[in-house]
Design a protein around this motif. Structure first.
Motif, PDB file in Angstrom:
ATOM      1  N   GLN A  17      43.474  32.777   6.900  1.00  0.00           N
ATOM      2  CA  GLN A  17      44.455  32.303   8.193  1.00  0.00           C
ATOM      3  C   GLN A  17      44.518  33.572   9.099  1.00  0.00           C
ATOM      4  O   GLN A  17      44.176  34.540   8.711  1.00  0.00           O
ATOM      5  CB  GLN A  17      45.666  31.865   7.653  1.00  0.00           C
ATOM      6  CG  GLN A  17      46.543  33.023   6.904  1.00  0.00           C
ATOM      7  CD  GLN A  17      47.970  32.210   6.529  1.00  0.00           C
ATOM      8  OE1 GLN A  17      48.335  31.005   6.872  1.00  0.00           O
ATOM      9  NE2 GLN A  17      48.789  32.752   5.657  1.00  0.00           N
ATOM     10  N   PRO A  18      44.931  33.451  10.571  1.00  0.00           N
ATOM     11  CA  PRO A  18      44.922  34.525  11.255  1.00  0.00           C
ATOM     12  C   PRO A  18      45.872  35.764  10.808  1.00  0.00           C
ATOM     13  O   PRO A  18      47.069  35.515  10.378  1.00  0.00           O
ATOM     14  CB  PRO A  18      45.433  34.023  12.390  1.00  0.00           C
ATOM     15  CG  PRO A  18      44.997  32.516  12.431  1.00  0.00           C
ATOM     16  CD  PRO A  18      45.092  32.223  11.094  1.00  0.00           C
ATOM     17  N   CYS A  19      45.523  36.932  10.827  1.00  0.00           N
ATOM     18  CA  CYS A  19      46.258  37.878  10.533  1.00  0.00           C
ATOM     19  C   CYS A  19      47.198  38.432  11.358  1.00  0.00           C
ATOM     20  O   CYS A  19      46.970  38.433  12.580  1.00  0.00           O
ATOM     21  CB  CYS A  19      45.266  39.259  10.454  1.00  0.00           C
ATOM     22  SG  CYS A  19      46.368  40.875  10.083  1.00  0.00           S
ATOM     23  N   GLU A  23      44.551  41.946  15.376  1.00  0.00           N
ATOM     24  CA  GLU A  23      43.884  40.758  16.171  1.00  0.00           C
ATOM     25  C   GLU A  23      42.657  40.753  15.715  1.00  0.00           C
ATOM     26  O   GLU A  23      41.784  41.518  15.527  1.00  0.00           O
ATOM     27  CB  GLU A  23      44.216  41.099  17.793  1.00  0.00           C
ATOM     28  CG  GLU A  23      43.887  40.008  18.426  1.00  0.00           C
ATOM     29  CD  GLU A  23      44.091  40.342  19.981  1.00  0.00           C
ATOM     30  OE1 GLU A  23      43.804  39.470  20.837  1.00  0.00           O
ATOM     31  OE2 GLU A  23      44.651  41.524  20.295  1.00  0.00           O
ATOM     32  N   MET A  26      41.123  37.823   9.560  1.00  0.00           N
ATOM     33  CA  MET A  26      41.814  36.758   9.092  1.00  0.00           C
ATOM     34  C   MET A  26      42.232  37.452   7.709  1.00  0.00           C
ATOM     35  O   MET A  26      41.586  38.426   6.955  1.00  0.00           O
ATOM     36  CB  MET A  26      40.571  35.709   8.544  1.00  0.00           C
ATOM     37  CG  MET A  26      39.864  35.058   9.631  1.00  0.00           C
ATOM     38  SD  MET A  26      41.042  34.055  10.626  1.00  0.00           S
ATOM     39  CE  MET A  26      41.259  32.522   9.754  1.00  0.00           C
TER      40      MET A  26
END
Length: 273
Positions: A17-19, A23, A26
């Motif tokens: 999932q997005p870190c 930016e 994942m």
């Protein structure tokens, strides 16, 4: 007489999932359940190996091509406050510390909402309701305290920290504070007071969570002297922050099975992926 063997913790990996720190990257986490009679010993053991607690789960970053997140702790005996940190202590001289059992209150949640709306409106916790907040505070199988800081001049609740007590220190699970008091550096003050708490209790460490080179929101942790980082399977004194890299590489992280095999568990019970 019947003898039962200890049950080895099971380890799992989350879906990418997005870190929240860097930016465009994942994140993935290695985690295990924290439950049963051995919960405290497991938490003590894994905290020394870079894991963190979230309610009834212990987790550690396990991203496929990034190893930027480094668990950080302050060695209390080596800590010396900077001039800026001494000023922070003086600015908050009117704050009174109160330690309570892990029980959520309306005042805590109101402060939590104001903090999130001001500082982390787009973060992963932004949609937490009062029931989820209560679960974050109250669902703990180990020795946990809620440390509240009240302004003695106004009687207002100024800051809160959810704190675990380990066999070798205190672990700051999550903290929040009045967002309109940015000039008071309340986040820094909470850490400074936890150093005092650990020293008074004769505990050698204050666990801060993760420090991430390249992440501005994590930069404040590098300002504390006596800082140690968990790198390559051991704790080491922090060097110049500029020496640490957040660059991605396909060989940054060991395979999951190898990671689990290298985890040391209490009672010499082998971990199982």
């Amino acid at each position: 007489m019947r003898h039962t063997l200890p049950i080895a913790p099971q380890f799992y990996v989350t879906a990418p999932q997005p870190c929240p720190y860097l930016e465009g990257r994942m994140e993935r986490k290695l985690f295990t359940a924290l439950q049963g009679e051995g919960a405290e010993r497991l938490n003590d053991s894994l905290s020394k190996q870079g894991f963190r607690r979230s309610q009834n789960v212990l987790y550690r970053p396990s991203c496929s091509d990034c190893a930027a997140c480094l668990s950080a702790r302050i060695r209390v005996a080596d800590f010396l406050p900077s001039r800026s940190q001494k000023r922070t202590i003086r600015r908050n001289a009117l704050l009174e510390r109160r330690a309570t059992s892990p029980w959520a209150t309306e005042d805590q949640y109101d402060l939590f909402r104001r903090y999130l709306d001001s500082r982390h409106a787009d973060g992963g916790m932004a949609d937490m309701d009062v029931f989820e907040f209560a679960a974050m505070i109250e669902e703990t199988p180990i020795r946990t305290r809620v440390i509240e800081y009240h302004d003695t001049s106004t009687r207002d609740l100024a800051a809160v920290c959810l704190t675990d007590v380990l066999d070798d220190g205190v672990s700051m699970v999550y903290s929040f504070y009045q967002p309109d008091r940015s000039g008071d550096s309340l986040g820094t003050y909470i850490i400074l007071d936890h150093i005092r708490i650990a020293r008074e209790a004769g505990l050698p460490y204050v666990y801060l969570g993760y420090w991430v080179p390249g992440s501005p929101k994590m930069g404040y942790k590098a300002k504390f002297s006596g800082l140690e980082l968990y790198v390559g399977g051991k704790w080491q004194k922090m060097r110049d922050p500029a020496d640490y890299s957040a660059e991605m590489h396909p060989l940054s992280t060991d395979p999951i099975a190898e990671q689990v095999a290298n985890i040391s568990l209490p009672g010499s019970v082998p971990a199982r992926p």
